[in-house]
Design an enzyme around this catalytic site. Structure first.
Site, PDB file in Angstrom:
ATOM      1  CE  LYS A   1      15.917  35.986  34.007  1.00  0.00           C
ATOM      2  NZ  LYS A   1      16.352  34.895  33.051  1.00  0.00           N
TER       3      LYS A   1
ATOM      4  NE  ARG B   1       6.366  48.985  14.534  1.00  0.00           N
ATOM      5  CZ  ARG B   1       6.531  49.207  13.337  1.00  0.00           C
ATOM      6  NH1 ARG B   1       7.552  48.735  12.896  1.00  0.00           N
ATOM      7  NH2 ARG B   1       5.707  49.694  12.452  1.00  0.00           N
TER       8      ARG B   1
ATOM      9  CG  ASP C   1      21.793  33.314  27.195  1.00  0.00           C
ATOM     10  OD1 ASP C   1      22.299  34.284  28.199  1.00  0.00           O
ATOM     11  OD2 ASP C   1      20.531  32.783  27.017  1.00  0.00           O
TER      12      ASP C   1
ATOM     13  CE1 TYR D   1      14.941  31.109  31.365  1.00  0.00           C
ATOM     14  CE2 TYR D   1      14.288  31.468  28.991  1.00  0.00           C
ATOM     15  CZ  TYR D   1      14.020  31.775  30.372  1.00  0.00           C
ATOM     16  OH  TYR D   1      12.774  32.224  30.745  1.00  0.00           O
TER      17      TYR D   1
HETATM   18  C1  LIG Z   1      15.935  34.546  31.981  1.00  0.00           C
HETATM   19  C2  LIG Z   1      16.839  34.001  30.911  1.00  0.00           C
HETATM   20  C3  LIG Z   1      16.590  34.034  29.622  1.00  0.00           C
HETATM   21  C4  LIG Z   1      15.280  34.838  29.088  1.00  0.00           C
HETATM   22  O1  LIG Z   1      15.078  36.031  29.313  1.00  0.00           O
HETATM   23  P1  LIG Z   1      13.840  36.871  29.508  1.00  0.00           P
HETATM   24  O2  LIG Z   1      14.014  38.358  29.893  1.00  0.00           O
HETATM   25  O3  LIG Z   1      13.024  36.250  30.700  1.00  0.00           O
HETATM   26  O4  LIG Z   1      12.854  36.657  28.204  1.00  0.00           O
HETATM   27  C5  LIG Z   1      17.443  33.690  28.613  1.00  0.00           C
HETATM   28  N1  LIG Z   1      18.592  32.948  28.907  1.00  0.00           N
HETATM   29  C6  LIG Z   1      18.815  32.892  30.305  1.00  0.00           C
HETATM   30  C7  LIG Z   1      20.350  32.408  30.555  1.00  0.00           C
HETATM   31  C8  LIG Z   1      18.052  33.239  30.960  1.00  0.00           C
HETATM   32  O5  LIG Z   1      18.270  33.098  32.411  1.00  0.00           O
END
Ligand SMILES: *Cc1c(COP(=O)(O)O)cnc(C)c1O
Length: 417
Positions: A239, A83, A214, A143
């Protein structure tokens, strides 16, 4: 019993899990003579074991819950427990840290990445840096998971929210006095607003706020917020970074050793950890990030150009378009415009739904950033109330652009009554 990790307030270890340079475990661009490698080369070569006769070129997936102890007291760099760290995570972390700017002499030094079980886990970790009751300045459009998480925190009195239009630099500046954190997403999901990254990082710091970015939509190939001084970069690794729609993962990157230690402790004690197999798949996907981002971005710019003025649409959003409000800013601070295009249907919700059900090659699905082209009307999610009802987000993949256009334009033709 596993040993608890050191408290966040203790001095960061001089060597340990996630360190950018650990030649005993991983080779690649950590070598000083290789520090001028281009991002494409870093994506291919970082996080690989040193080339050793008869050893595997890639690290094997480290399926283990624990690591054999050294005798006596725990040494810095001991792996300890599954962990706390895992060699498969560390390989990906080293590569991502290198891409976000950690290993190049003329860029940010000391960047370190932490892999999490999802993008939301990384986002929750970054938000945990807010003091109790602290004020968070954040984009009105972002998001929907991020917005949902902070709304819940605000309802329980844990944070005070000051939503702003993140592309309106003066409005952000005006909201900053007294804020503990500035959250930036750029380009925003799914409105594709472009924030003035250098100006906002400077303004956030001048106000004494931590600045988190982000960077999911841009990836470190198009935008490196740490170079502008951002404190923490978060990613949905689900992504573009992994890129094949086969894992859910997240990451946080920082060049600040104390923040790294705090985020690492958060991950360990909240158990917000990824699986080793997912980490392996993400690193495998990362090897082609530069090719995918380049092709998907070129496809997206071409489709956006063809979509402008289409009779079935009232608006096309993509920062590559000369008339897009974010164009000049994106051209100045990004190395490309990304591969998300948002369109608004003249026929409203029905037309948007019709488009989603009419495509054959494009896939109607949520998520984005995979090799395949996908689309979705974002308001099918009730948690996205700030997005226009008729907006369809296109995640453009790496297929042949003429095939994509043929399918999309045929489906658009079917949306007119
Ligand atoms: C999809 C997404 C997230 C969340 O990520 P997960 O892997 O689905 O938890 C956060 N920020 C953006 C801009 C996203 O497109």
């Amino acid at each position: 019993m596993p040993q608890p990790p050191p408290a966040a307030t203790s001095a960061p270890p001089t060597a340990g899990p996630g360190d950018p340079v650990d030649p005993t475990r991983l080779a690649g661009p950590a070598d000083p003579v290789e520090r001028t490698l281009a991002p494409a080369t870093v994506a291919v070569s970082a996080g690989r074991p040193a080339a050793t006769a008869n050893a595997g070129l890639n690290l094997p997936v480290a399926f283990t819950s624990t690591f054999v102890a050294s005798h006596g007291a725990k040494e810095p760099g001991d792996l300890v427990y599954g962990r706390v760290t895992n060699p498969s995570w560390e390989a990906f972390e080293q590569a991502l840290a290198a891409l976000e700017g950690g290993l190049s002499t003329d860029r940010v030094t000391g960047a370190r990445a932490l892999l999490f079980g999802s993008g939301m886990a990384a986002i929750a970790a970054a938000l945990s840096l807010l003091p109790e009751g602290g004020t968070l300045v954040l984009p009105r459009h972002a998001y929907n998971g991020t917005l949902g998480l902070v709304d819940g925190l605000a309802e329980r009195g844990r944070v005070v929210l000051r939503p702003v239009d993140i592309d309106d630099t003066e409005a952000v500046r005006a909201a900053l006095p007294g804020a503990a954190m500035l959250w930036i997403e750029t380009p925003t999901n799914p409105m594709l607003e472009v924030a003035d990254l250098p100006a906002l990082v400077a303004a956030g710091h001048a106000a004494g706020a931590l600045v988190v970015v982000d960077n999911t939509f841009a990836t470190p190939l198009l935008q490196r917020p740490l170079e502008h001084g951002a404190d923490v970069v978060v990613h949905s690794v689900t992504k573009y970074l992994s890129g094949h729609s086969d894992v859910v993962l997240g990451a946080a990157v920082t060049a600040d050793a104390d923040l790294h230690a705090t985020l690492h402790t958060y991950r360990t004690l909240n158990g917000a950890i990824p699986g080793p197999m997912e980490a392996f798949l993400a690193l495998r996907g990362l090897r082609t990030l530069h090719l995918r981002v380049e092709r998907a971005g070129a496809n997206a710019a071409e489709l956006a150009r063809r979509l402008v003025g289409h009779p079935a649409l009232t608006r096309v959003r993509h920062p590559s378009l000369p008339d897009d409000p974010g164009h000049a800013r994106a051209a100045a601070q990004m190395d490309g415009f990304g591969a998300i295009v948002s369109i608004e249907l003249a026929g409203g919700v029905d037309a948007a739904e019709k488009l989603a059900s009419s495509v054959r090659l494009w896939v109607h699905t949520t998520s984005l950033g995979g090799v395949e082209s996908t689309l979705e009307r974002r308001r099918r999610h009730k948690e996205a109330p700030t997005v226009p009802e008729n907006l369809v987000r296109l995640s453009v993949g790496i297929e042949d652009v003429e095939d994509l256009w043929a399918d999309l334009s045929a489906a658009l033709a079917r949306t007119s009554p």
